[in-house]
Design an enzyme around this catalytic site. Structure first.
Site, short mmCIF file in Angstrom:
data_model
loop_
_atom_site.label_atom_id
_atom_site.label_comp_id
_atom_site.label_asym_id
_atom_site.label_seq_id
_atom_site.Cartn_x
_atom_site.Cartn_y
_atom_site.Cartn_z
N GLU A 242 13.56 -20.66 -19.40
CA GLU A 242 12.50 -19.72 -19.96
C GLU A 242 12.41 -19.83 -21.32
O GLU A 242 13.38 -19.69 -21.90
CB GLU A 242 12.63 -18.37 -19.51
CG GLU A 242 11.48 -17.35 -19.77
CD GLU A 242 11.90 -15.80 -19.45
OE1 GLU A 242 10.93 -15.03 -19.62
OE2 GLU A 242 12.91 -15.66 -18.77
N GLU A 421 19.14 -7.79 -16.14
CA GLU A 421 19.03 -8.96 -15.39
C GLU A 421 18.96 -8.76 -14.00
O GLU A 421 18.22 -9.62 -13.44
CB GLU A 421 20.10 -9.99 -15.93
CG GLU A 421 20.24 -10.49 -17.37
CD GLU A 421 18.68 -10.62 -17.84
OE1 GLU A 421 18.19 -11.31 -17.18
OE2 GLU A 421 18.70 -10.13 -19.05
#
Length: 994
Positions: A242, A421
Site C-alpha cells: 500500500e 489493523e
C-alpha cells in the site's frame, strides 16, 4: 563503465548511447544478465532529462554507429543485424525536429517525468479489463528474486473498450518473459513498455471471455531502500504494497478497484536462512526442494486488491494461540512472529489481538473469516502497520513490549494499532476503496473503531477522547492551516503516499464520530450493518457509506456530505442570552468554513445552573445546519452557563462572546459533568495565561489566580482515574498553542510556556512533591499494565516534570538533578525511567550536574544492550533535549554507529524528533532549517516517502516572521532545485512554495 554508480548519473555524451543500446538490447539477442544491466542503465538515464543541443543529421548517424560498436563488443551479438529504426518499439526511437535537433521518445518520456503528473478524482474511469484470479511463484535467492505471475484477465462489464494497462515501476522490474494464452509476446508488435506501464492492445484480448497472461520478472529486494514492494529488512524478506508497492513486484493493474482471488502464491527460498515462509490466506502446501531449499504455498479465497498482498520469508521466532469466533465457532490459529531474540516480547500483542477479535464481535457482529491470522514484526518499515489479509505486518515498535523496554504509551499504542489493523479485515479488506481518493472510507472509519475499542479497554472514554483531541489539535489542525491542507477526500494528488495524513485518518475519524453523534448508537450500527450487507466484497466510495447510513435511518444526509469536500478547520461562534421573565435561555450558533454552503455540524450541549453548578439540562445534540441558528431552552428558573461541544462533538474551533470568559472557564473546570469539557476549560485557562505572559500582560489580569485555583483543585482531586487527574495538570503543547497564533514566535512561546510552568511549580512545590512521593514507584513484583497503574505512573511523571522545571539556582539544579537521577536509577519499568531520563538530558550548569547527565546517557545506552527500540528512545530523548548546543549534538548522533539512514524508526527518532524540538529547530540563525533540508535531500535518494514526510517540516514558513520564513523558504527552494527529485518530495515542496 561510464555510468557513475556513486552519483547515479551518466556523463552527457554517454546518456543517449545507453538509451539507444538498452532499447535495442531485447531484439539483439543479449543475454539475460546483459539485458538486465542495460535495463538498469536505461532506467537510471531515464531519471535525467536529456538536453540535446542543436545537432545535424550526421550526429544521429554517429550516435547509431557508436551504439552499434558498443553492442558488438558483446561476443554473442557480433553477427546481429541492426534493426531498422522504423521497426523499433514505439514507432521509432529517433526523430528529427525541424531538421536539426536530435530527440528520442525516451527523452520525451523523461521530460514528462521531470514534471510529475497530478491525478484528479474526477478523472476516475473503470478498468477496461480486470484481473479476476492470480497465481504467483516467488523464487527468492540472494541478490535477485524471480517472480512469475499468471493473471486471468476478463472484460470489465462496467467499462468501455480499451487496452489492458498494467502498472510496473521501470526502476524496480526487469521483464524476462511475457506470454498470452501460451503464446510469447513480442515488444512493439504485441505489447508496449511505456514509462511505468506495460500496455497490451485491446485487439489482442478482444472477443475472449478470459485470457491467461503470464509474466516473469526479476527484482532485487536487497537494494530496495524505498521499503515499497518486496524488500529485505535485516535477515528477513517482506513486502509493503500500500499504496502502490505491488507494481514494484510484478506487472499488474495496481489499483484498489481490481479485486482478484489469489488462488496460489508459492514462495521458495533457502530452508536454513528462511525457514518461515508466510503469505495471505491459508497455507495449502509446503515441502522441500533440491539444494536445501523449501517452499510454501498460500491461498486466499477472498477477492482483494493488490495493496493487500503480502509475503514474508525469514528466520523468525513466534508465539501461537487460538481464538474461537462467535457465533460460527471457527477455530482460528493465531501466531505472532519476530526475530528469535524478541519472542519474549510478543505476549501483549497476542492478547491485544484476542481482545480485538472479541470486541468486533460484541460491538459490530463481525467475525474473522480465515483459519489463520498472522502478525509479523519488522525493523525497517515506512508505516506503523499494514492490514494485509491474514498477514499483518507491523513496525517492531508496535508489536514488541515488556516492562523494561516499552513505556505505557507503547503498550497502549500496541493494543490500539493491533486493533486497528485487525478491524481493517472488514472496514478495508472485505469492503475496500474504489480509488485512493476514498482512503478515508477505510482509514477514518477504522481509526474511529480503534478509538472506541481503546476507550473500552482503558475503561475511560473521557481519557481516550482527551488523548485523541490533543493529537488532532497538535497535528491535524496544523495541516488544515498549511499548504498541504486538503479535505478528508482529496480532489487530486501527485504521490498518493503524501495523503496518508492526519486529515484523512484523524479528521476522517471525527467525521465518522459525527455520524454516530447524529444517528445515535443504534442508528450508527444499523447503518454499518447495511453498509456490509450492500458492499461486502466490493470496492466502493465515501458516498456509498453515506448512503448506507442515510437509508438505514431514513434521514437526509446530503448536507452532511460537504464534510468530505471541505478543507480547513471550521469555526463555530456562539452568543447567549437568558430571559428571566420568559425563563428561557437562548443559544445562538453561527459557522464559518471553506465550504460555499453551510456544513451540517452536531453540537453537543449541556446547561449548568450558574449558582449551584448543577446540571439542569443534560447533553443534547443541536444540529447546526444554517449559517446562523438560535436554539431555545425554556422552563429554566435561573440563568445558566452552557457547556458547548461536549465530548468534542465536531472538529471545529469554538469561539464565544462572554463578557468574562475566564470566569466561565473556571466555573466549568470546577463543575462540568462532561469530562472532556472540564479538561478543556482548564486548557483554555492555561492558554490565556501563556499568551498574556508572552505579551508581558500577566500581571494585569486575574488569570494567574484562576490557573492556580484550577491547578490546586486538580492536584487535590480525590479520584481513582489518575489519568484524568494527570491530564488536568498538563499544560497545552507548544504545537497546539502555535495554531492559535497568526504569527508564531517559537522562542517566545517556549519561554512563556516555561515561565508559566515554573510559576505553578514554585507556587505548589511542597504539594506537588508530597503528591509525587505518595505514589509508589512500582517494582518487578507489583508492576502492572492496567488503567489504574498506567494512570498512577502518568500522574507521577507529570509531577516530576513540574518539580524538575525549577532549576534557576545551583541549589535548585542540584535538587532537580538528584530527584530525576534517583527515579532513573530506582525505576523498574521504562515509563518511569524514560520520564526521568528526559528530565536529566535537558539539565545543564555546574560540573556535577553535567556529570550526572552524562552518566545517565551512558547508562541508558549500556543498559539497552543494542535493543533497537530502546536505542531509538535514547536517540529521541537527546534530539528533544532543551540544551543550547542540541543541534551540534543531533549532528553528532547522525554520525553515531547506531544511526542508519535506511531505517525509518531511526530517522524519526533523530531527524523528525529534532524538527519537533520547536525552539531549537526554529533558532534565529536558520541552522536548524539547513540541517533538516540537507537530511531530506539525502533521504530522498533512498526513501522518498520518508523524505516527503520530513520535508513537511519546512512548508509552514508563512506562519513565522519574515526573517525565519525566508530562511525556511531558502531550504525549500534548494530541495525544489534538486535533480532528480522524487514525486513524493516534489509534491510537498511545490505546494509549500506556492
Amino acid at each position: 563503465h561510464r555510468y557513475n554508480k556513486l552519483t547515479m548519473k551518466f556523463p552527457p555524451a554517454a546518456k543517449a548511447s545507453f538509451l539507444l543500446l538498452a532499447t535495442l538490447a531485447p531484439s539483439m539477442g543479449f543475454s539475460t544478465a546483459a539485458a538486465r544491466n542495460l535495463n538498469v542503465a536505461r532506467r537510471q538515464a531515464s531519471r535525467q532529462v536529456i538536453s540535446t543541443s542543436r545537432a545535424s543529421s550526421s550526429a544521429a548517424a554517429n550516435l547509431v554507429a557508436n551504439s552499434w560498436v558498443s553492442a558488438n563488443t558483446c561476443p554473442r551479438n557480433r553477427n546481429v543485424a541492426l534493426p531498422s529504426l522504423r521497426a523499433l518499439p514505439g514507432n521509432g526511437l529517433l526523430s528529427l525536429r525541424g531538421g536539426s535537433a536530435l530527440h528520442s521518445t525516451v527523452a520525451a518520456e523523461v521530460e514528462a517525468e521531470a514534471a510529475p503528473q497530478e491525478i484528479f478524482r474526477s478523472d476516475y474511469k473503470p478498468l477496461p479489463f480486470k484481473v479476476s484470479n492470480v497465481s504467483m511463484k516467488f523464487d527468492i535467492r540472494d541478490g535477485k528474486t524471480v517472480v512469475e505471475s499468471e493473471l486471468t484477465v476478463v472484460p470489465n462489464d462496467l467499462s468501455q473498450n480499451g487496452d489492458l494497462i498494467l502498472d510496473g515501476e521501470a526502476d524496480a522490474l526487469t521483464l524476462l518473459s511475457i506470454s498470452l494464452d501460451g503464446k510469447r509476446l513480442i515488444e512493439g508488435a504485441d505489447y508496449t513498455l511505456k514509462g511505468d506501464t506495460l500496455i497490451i492492445p485491446f485487439e489482442k484480448l478482444m472477443g475472449n471471455e478470459s485470457s491467461k497472461l503470464t509474466t516473469k520478472v526479476e527484482i532485487v529486494p536487497e537494494t530496495n531502500t524505498q521499503l515499497s514492494g518486496l524488500y529485505k529488512s535485516g535477515s528477513m524478506y517482506c513486502t509493503q504494497c500500500e499504496a502502490m508497492g505491488f507494481r514494484r513486484i510484478t506487472y499488474y493493474p495496481d489499483r484498489p478497484d481490481n479485486l482478484a482471488v489469489f488462488d496460489s502464491v508459492r514462495i521458495e527460498a533457502d530452508a536454513s536462512s528462511y525457514p518461515v515462509l508466510l503469505g495471505n490466506g491459508n497455507k495449502i502446501d509446503e515441502g522441500e526442494t533440491e539444494d536445501g531449499r523449501h517452499f510454501a504455498t498460500w491461498s486466499d479465497p477472498f477477492p482483494k486488491p493488490s495493496y493487500l498482498f503480502c509475503i514474508v520469508a525469514g528466520k523468525l521466532g513466534s508465539i501461537s494461540s487460538s481464538y474461537t469466533t462467535r457465533p460460527s465457532g471457527r477455530k482460528v490459529h493465531l501466531e505472532v512472529f519476530s526475530e528469535p531474540e524478541n519472542v519474549d516480547k510478543l505476549d501483549h500483542a497476542m492478547e491485544s489481538l484476542k481482545k480485538s477479535m472479541k470486541w468486533d464481535e460484541d460491538s459490530f457482529g463481525l467475525e474473522y473469516d480465515l483459519d489463520i491470522f498472522n502478525i509479523v514484526a519488522v525493523n525497517d518499515f515506512n508505516m506503523g502497520a499494514m492490514e494485509n489479509k491474514g498477514l499483518n505486518v507491523f513496525t517492531a515498535a508496535l508489536v514488541l513490549a515488556d516492562p523494561k523496554t516499552a513505556t505505557d504509551n507503547d503498550y497502549e499504542s500496541i493494543e490500539s494499532v493491533v486493533g486497528h489493523e485487525y478491524f481493517h479485515n472488514w472496514t478495508g479488506n472485505r469492503v475496500t476503496c474504489r480509488d485512493w481518493f476514498q482512503l478515508t472510507l477505510k482509514e477514518g472509519l477504522t481509526v474511529y473503531r480503534d478509538q472506541e475499542f481503546s476507550g473500552d479497554m482503558m475503561n475511560s472514554h473521557a481519557v481516550k477522547r482527551i488523548e485523541d483531541v490533543r493529537g488532532l489539535r497538535a497535528g491535524q489542525y496544523s495541516e488544515d492551516a498549511g499548504p498541504m491542507s486538503h479535505p478528508i477526500r482529496p480532489e487530486s494528488y501527485i504521490s498518493m503516499d503524501n495523503f496518508y495524513t492526519a486529515t484523512v485518518y484523524s479528521k476522517g475519524a471525527e467525521v465518522i464520530r459525527m455520524y454516530r453523534t447524529l444517528l445515535g448508537k443504534d442508528g450508527f450500527r444499523k447503518g454499518m450493518d447495511l453498509y456490509f450487507e450492500r458492499h461486502d466484497g466490493d470496492a466502493v466510495t465515501c458516498d456509498d457509506f453515506l448512503s448506507a447510513m442515510a437509508d438505514a435511518n431514513e434521514v437526509d444526509l446530503s448536507q452532511f456530505s460537504r464534510w468530505y469536500s471541505t478543507n480547513g478547520t471550521p469555526t463555530v461562534n456562539y452568543e447567549t442570552k437568558y430571559d428571566e421573565e420568559a425563563k428561557t435561555f437562548y443559544l445562538t450558533l453561527s459557522q464559518e468554513s471553506n465550504s460555499d454552503e453551510p456544513l451540517h455540524i452536531p453540537i453537543s450541549v449541556g446547561l449548568l445552573d450558574k449558582v449551584s453548578g448543577k446540571e439542569v439540562v443534560p447533553t443534547q445534540v443541536l444540529e447546526l445546519k444554517e449559517k446562523e441558528q438560535t436554539f431555545e431552552f425554556p422552563g429554566l428558573d435561573g440563568d445558566v452557563l452552557p457547556s458547548i461541544l461536549r465530548g468534542f462533538s465536531a472538529p471545529v474551533n469554538l469561539v464565544g462572546n462572554s463578557a468574562d470568559e475566564e470566569k466561565d472557564w473556571s466555573f466549568l473546570a470546577a463543575n462540568d459533568s462532561d469530562g472532556f469539557n472540564r479538561w478543556e476549560a482548564g486548557q483554555l485557562l492555561y492558554t490565556s495565561l501563556i499568551f498574556q505572559t508572552m505579551e508581558g500582560k500577566q500581571s494585569e489580569s486575574k488569570t494567574e489566580e484562576s490557573v492556580f485555583e484550577a491547578f490546586s483543585r486538580a492536584l487535590a482531586l480525590d479520584t481513582d482515574d489518575y489519568s484524568i487527574q494527570a491530564y488536568a495538570l498538563i499544560m497545552p503543547t507548544e504545537s497546539t498553542l502555535a495554531e492559535k497564533l497568526d504569527v508564531v514566535d517559537p522562542l517566545a512561546l517556549h519561554k512563556a510556556t516555561g515561565d508559566v510552568k515554573k510559576s505553578i511549580a514554585r507556587k505548589f512545590y511542597s504539594e506537588i512533591l508530597a503528591k509525587y512521593e505518595s505514589i509508589k514507584n512500582q517494582n518487578a513484583d507489583d508492576f502492572a499494565v492496567d488503567a489504574a497503574s498506567i494512570g498512577q505512573r502518568r500522574l507521577r511523571n507529570v509531577l516530576l516534570g513540574y518539580l524538575c522545571s525549577v532549576k534557576e539556582t545551583p541549589e535548585e539544579r542540584e535538587t532537580a538533578s538528584v530527584l530525576a537521577m534517583t527515579q532513573f536509577e530506582s525505576s523498574y519499568g521504562m515509563t518511569d525511567r524514560i520520564a526521568a531520563f528526559s528530565c536529566l538530558v535537558s539539565m545543564d550548569g555546574e560540573e556535577k550536574i553535567v556529570a550526572r547527565r552524562d552518566a545517565a546517557l551512558q547508562k541508558f545506552y549500556d543498559d539497552a544492550e543494542g535493543d533497537p527500540l530502546v536505542i531509538n528512545k535514547w536517540f529521541m530523548a537527546q534530539a528533544l533535549a532543551d540544551l543550547p548546543d542540541v543541534l551540534d549534538r543531533v549532528k553528532a548522533l547522525v554520525e553515531h554507529p547506531d544511526f542508519s539512514m535506511t531505517n525509518p524508526n531511526r530517522l524519526r527518532s533523530v531527524v523528525s524528533a529534532f524538527a519537533m524540538n520547536r525552539h531549537h529547530f526554529h533558532a534565529e540563525d536558520g541552522e536548524g532549517y539547513a540541517f533538516l533540508g540537507g537530511m531530506v535531500a539525502q533521504i530522498d535518494k533512498l526513501n522518498p516517502q520518508m523524505a516527503a514526510r520530513m520535508g513537511g517540516g519546512l512548508i509552514q514558513w508563512r506562519r513565522y516572521n519574515s526573517e525565519r520564513g525566508a530562511l525556511m523558504k531558502v531550504e525549500l527552494e534548494k530541495l525544489a532545485a534538486m535533480k532528480p527529485i522524487s514525486a513524493d518530495l516534489f509534491e510537498v515542496v511545490s505546494r509549500g512554495l506556492k
